[in-house]
Design a protein around this motif. Structure first.
Motif, PDB file in Angstrom:
ATOM      1  N   ALA A  69       0.843  -1.203   0.000  1.00 46.41           N
ATOM      2  CA  ALA A  69       0.000   0.000   0.000  1.00 46.41           C
ATOM      3  C   ALA A  69       0.873   1.246   0.000  1.00 46.41           C
ATOM      4  O   ALA A  69       1.907   1.293   0.676  1.00 46.41           O
ATOM      5  CB  ALA A  69      -0.915   0.001   1.216  1.00 46.41           C
ATOM      6  N   HIS A  70       0.455   2.258  -0.765  1.00 43.90           N
ATOM      7  CA  HIS A  70       1.256   3.472  -0.938  1.00 43.90           C
ATOM      8  C   HIS A  70       0.369   4.707  -0.753  1.00 43.90           C
ATOM      9  O   HIS A  70      -0.602   4.879  -1.493  1.00 43.90           O
ATOM     10  CB  HIS A  70       1.868   3.525  -2.348  1.00 43.90           C
ATOM     11  CG  HIS A  70       2.577   2.279  -2.739  1.00 43.90           C
ATOM     12  ND1 HIS A  70       3.886   2.014  -2.397  1.00 43.90           N
ATOM     13  CD2 HIS A  70       2.135   1.190  -3.445  1.00 43.90           C
ATOM     14  CE1 HIS A  70       4.232   0.824  -2.885  1.00 43.90           C
ATOM     15  NE2 HIS A  70       3.185   0.308  -3.520  1.00 43.90           N
ATOM     16  N   PRO A  71       0.694   5.569   0.198  1.00 43.22           N
ATOM     17  CA  PRO A  71      -0.051   6.831   0.300  1.00 43.22           C
ATOM     18  C   PRO A  71       0.190   7.681  -0.946  1.00 43.22           C
ATOM     19  O   PRO A  71       1.327   7.792  -1.421  1.00 43.22           O
ATOM     20  CB  PRO A  71       0.520   7.498   1.556  1.00 43.22           C
ATOM     21  CG  PRO A  71       1.864   6.869   1.756  1.00 43.22           C
ATOM     22  CD  PRO A  71       1.777   5.473   1.209  1.00 43.22           C
ATOM     23  N   ALA A  72      -0.873   8.254  -1.481  1.00 45.75           N
ATOM     24  CA  ALA A  72      -0.772   9.081  -2.688  1.00 45.75           C
ATOM     25  C   ALA A  72      -1.566  10.358  -2.442  1.00 45.75           C
ATOM     26  O   ALA A  72      -2.726  10.466  -2.841  1.00 45.75           O
ATOM     27  CB  ALA A  72      -1.313   8.329  -3.915  1.00 45.75           C
ATOM     28  N   PRO A  73      -0.990  11.329  -1.747  1.00 42.45           N
ATOM     29  CA  PRO A  73      -1.736  12.522  -1.339  1.00 42.45           C
ATOM     30  C   PRO A  73      -2.229  13.352  -2.524  1.00 42.45           C
ATOM     31  O   PRO A  73      -1.495  13.603  -3.480  1.00 42.45           O
ATOM     32  CB  PRO A  73      -0.721  13.306  -0.496  1.00 42.45           C
ATOM     33  CG  PRO A  73       0.619  12.792  -0.912  1.00 42.45           C
ATOM     34  CD  PRO A  73       0.415  11.360  -1.285  1.00 42.45           C
ATOM     35  N   LEU A  74      -3.489  13.750  -2.448  1.00 44.57           N
ATOM     36  CA  LEU A  74      -4.117  14.592  -3.468  1.00 44.57           C
ATOM     37  C   LEU A  74      -4.829  15.740  -2.759  1.00 44.57           C
ATOM     38  O   LEU A  74      -5.407  15.548  -1.688  1.00 44.57           O
ATOM     39  CB  LEU A  74      -5.156  13.793  -4.274  1.00 44.57           C
ATOM     40  CG  LEU A  74      -4.719  12.490  -4.942  1.00 44.57           C
ATOM     41  CD1 LEU A  74      -5.944  11.749  -5.473  1.00 44.57           C
ATOM     42  CD2 LEU A  74      -3.731  12.772  -6.071  1.00 44.57           C
ATOM     43  N   THR A  75      -4.825  16.913  -3.362  1.00 46.08           N
ATOM     44  CA  THR A  75      -5.620  18.005  -2.792  1.00 46.08           C
ATOM     45  C   THR A  75      -7.095  17.790  -3.067  1.00 46.08           C
ATOM     46  O   THR A  75      -7.957  18.296  -2.356  1.00 46.08           O
ATOM     47  CB  THR A  75      -5.197  19.367  -3.375  1.00 46.08           C
ATOM     48  OG1 THR A  75      -5.345  19.327  -4.807  1.00 46.08           O
ATOM     49  CG2 THR A  75      -3.753  19.682  -3.026  1.00 46.08           C
ATOM     50  N   SER A  76      -7.393  17.010  -4.109  1.00 42.75           N
ATOM     51  CA  SER A  76      -8.780  16.687  -4.453  1.00 42.75           C
ATOM     52  C   SER A  76      -8.792  15.363  -5.205  1.00 42.75           C
ATOM     53  O   SER A  76      -7.917  15.117  -6.037  1.00 42.75           O
ATOM     54  CB  SER A  76      -9.380  17.785  -5.333  1.00 42.75           C
ATOM     55  OG  SER A  76     -10.562  17.327  -5.971  1.00 42.75           O
ATOM     56  N   PRO A  77      -9.792  14.508  -4.953  1.00 45.08           N
ATOM     57  CA  PRO A  77      -9.854  13.233  -5.675  1.00 45.08           C
ATOM     58  C   PRO A  77     -10.268  13.370  -7.131  1.00 45.08           C
ATOM     59  O   PRO A  77     -10.379  12.373  -7.833  1.00 45.08           O
ATOM     60  CB  PRO A  77     -10.904  12.442  -4.878  1.00 45.08           C
ATOM     61  CG  PRO A  77     -11.754  13.470  -4.235  1.00 45.08           C
ATOM     62  CD  PRO A  77     -10.843  14.624  -3.931  1.00 45.08           C
ATOM     63  N   VAL A  78     -10.496  14.615  -7.585  1.00 42.74           N
ATOM     64  CA  VAL A  78     -10.811  14.824  -9.005  1.00 42.74           C
ATOM     65  C   VAL A  78      -9.788  15.750  -9.669  1.00 42.74           C
ATOM     66  O   VAL A  78     -10.043  16.281 -10.741  1.00 42.74           O
ATOM     67  CB  VAL A  78     -12.236  15.399  -9.186  1.00 42.74           C
ATOM     68  CG1 VAL A  78     -13.275  14.391  -8.752  1.00 42.74           C
ATOM     69  CG2 VAL A  78     -12.420  16.705  -8.410  1.00 42.74           C
TER      70      VAL A  78
END
Length: 496
Positions: A69-78
């Motif tokens: 599992a890898h964290p993949a930070p996003l400011t928004s899921p779109v």
């Protein structure tokens, strides 16, 4: 259980997967790992660790596949740009480790699914899987190819900037030079508006949706002696009826449930400047009475207040409705109409602005390029211009801008082709559907209905006559081809 796959499966962790911990359903990831065997599974997630860890512990107990599992930070899921960068990074890593790649499309947002398809079709050969409760787990074929030219545009997409481009808001610094036209009627309107800008009188702007009413209003404000004061726009059609008084005149703390603090209304916010009330014709009669008093006396009392507040505003209103008909029907107060209709501008729809379509299209495309570097330098082919000239543009300038934005985003080169434009257009139902069933009590434009009929049948007649105007005129019951020519010029119909 399916056959052993030599591929590493990669996907996002979705909300339905996290819910599997509660025992409701197993989720698409678990279902896929139970139906097919993979070397390993690479899970990307944008959820907090405290939500993901229980799921990973649970999933480990359900399947034997090695889980990474890898964290993949996003400011928004779109946010397409960030999703692209995360997905590209992990696919590059898997490819560098000589893994065959399988992608599970089901978990995640539509933006995540679109990026998986984009990358899998351009840079990382892969197999696709999807999982649903109805159809189970399936290997799927994506039956089209995507040109690799899309990659730089996708990597540079900025969600906030795209939203801003799509909004088509009138620029804050709008001036009369911002109104692009070579049409004599529009040039006269610009000249009239510049005169009105120097007079501190109310202005009423008529026009269909998307014709540029706010652009004119802002230009008038910016050319007036109030240019350094606020310009406050308000869409009257978007206000819930129970909040109209609060939005217009403000409220005092405790005036109603939810009024936790004093809040100024748009009249107070626009004090010293310009108040622009769009969709003005949508105001209810009871609100019209209260508005008239403010305009007559220059004072109002906030909701829940007791003290009158005096304001100095310049009022500009806009509507697509025929207010004179509304006055005649008793739906709009006559005294309010004459109060706001001192300077009146009737903006024509785009289809009546002869000579402006190509000019506007080129100007709007340049503007898009100035706001987003990935769209810079694009131009419109001759064949694409023919498609633009034939379209009715019922949504006016707003529809034209949106179509050009869609075409520019998905075009593969620097030139928008006719096919790019066609794919970007929405084919709305013809206006002449139910032509004889219109509600006359709401007002109709009989000349516009007749024009719509001609826009529909003239191209059909020209096609049937193989381009011969004399034959097409005969099919349409016209006396000669000169009559047809006149109608085509009036309605901006071009022959291809």
């Amino acid at each position: 259980m399916g056959n052993k796959s030599q591929a590493a499966l990669i996907c996002w962790i979705g909300g339905n997967d996290l819910d599997a911990v509660t025992g409701k359903e197993q989720g698409p990831i678990c279902a896929t790992l139970k139906a097919e065997l993979f070397q390993s599974v690479e899970l990307l997630y944008n959820y907090p660790e405290e939500k993901v860890k229980p799921y990973l512990d649970w999933l480990t107990q359900q399947v034997d596949t090695p889980i990474h599992a890898h964290p993949a930070p996003l400011t928004s899921p779109v946010n397409f740009g960030e999703i692209y960068q995360q997905a590209n990074q992990h696919l590059s890593r898997l490819q560098g480790d000589h893994h065959n790649i399988a992608i599970l499309l089901s978990p995640g947002t539509p933006a995540m699914q679109a990026v998986w398809i984009l990358l899998g079709k351009t840079r990382f050969p892969c197999t696709y899987y999807q999982s649903s409760r109805e159809a189970g787990v399936q290997q799927v074929d994506i039956p089209f190819e995507v040109a690799a030219e899309y990659i730089p545009a996708a990597g540079g997409l900025n969600s906030a900037q795209l939203s801003q481009l799509a909004a088509l808001d009138a620029p804050v610094n709008a001036a009369f030079d911002s109104i692009i036209t070579r049409n004599p009627r529009m040039q006269t309107l610009k000249a009239q508006a510049q005169i009105l800008a120097q007079r501190n009188v109310p202005v009423l702007i008529y026009g269909e949706t998307g014709t540029g009413k706010e652009l004119f209003a802002r230009a008038i404000h910016n050319a007036s002696n109030r240019a350094n004061a606020p310009f406050i726009p308000l869409n009257c059609g978007a206000i819930p009826p129970e909040l109209v008084d609060s939005v217009l005149f403000g409220h005092k703390k405790g005036a109603f449930t939810g009024a936790v603090a004093d809040k100024p209304g748009v009249f107070a916010q626009a004090n010293g400047g310009t108040l622009f009330l769009d969709e003005f014709g949508e105001l209810e009669p009871a609100v019209q009475v209260r508005l008239l008093r403010v305009l007559q006396e220059g004072t109002f009392v906030p909701v829940g207040g007791s003290k009158e507040i005096k304001v100095d505003i310049r009022l500009i209103t806009a509507t697509h409705r025929n207010l004179m008909e509304a006055v005649a029907n008793g739906d709009f107060r006559e005294d309010l109409f004459y109060r706001v209709a001192v300077g009146v501008l009737h903006l024509p729809p785009l289809r009546e602005r002869e000579g402006d379509l190509s000019l506007l299209a080129e100007s709007l495309l340049r503007s898009l390029g100035e706001q987003d570097a990935s769209l810079k330098g694009k131009n419109i082919s001759v064949e694409a211009k023919k498609v633009i000239l034939k379209h009715p543009w019922r949504g006016n300038v707003r529809e034209l801008q949106s179509a050009l934005l869609r075409a520019a985003l998905w075009s593969q080169g620097d030139t928008l082709t006719a096919e790019d434009i066609r794919q970007a257009l929405f084919q709305m139902p013809e206006k002449n559907t139910g032509l004889l069933n219109r509600d006359v009590t709401q007002g109709i434009d009989i000349n516009e209905l007749c024009d719509d009929v001609m826009r529909h049948y003239i191209p059909l007649a020209l096609d049937a006559a193989q381009g011969k105007k004399s034959k097409a005129a005969e099919l349409l019951g016209m006396n000669n081809y000169q009559t047809l020519d006149h109608k085509m010029k009036k309605l901006n119909i071009t022959q291809t």
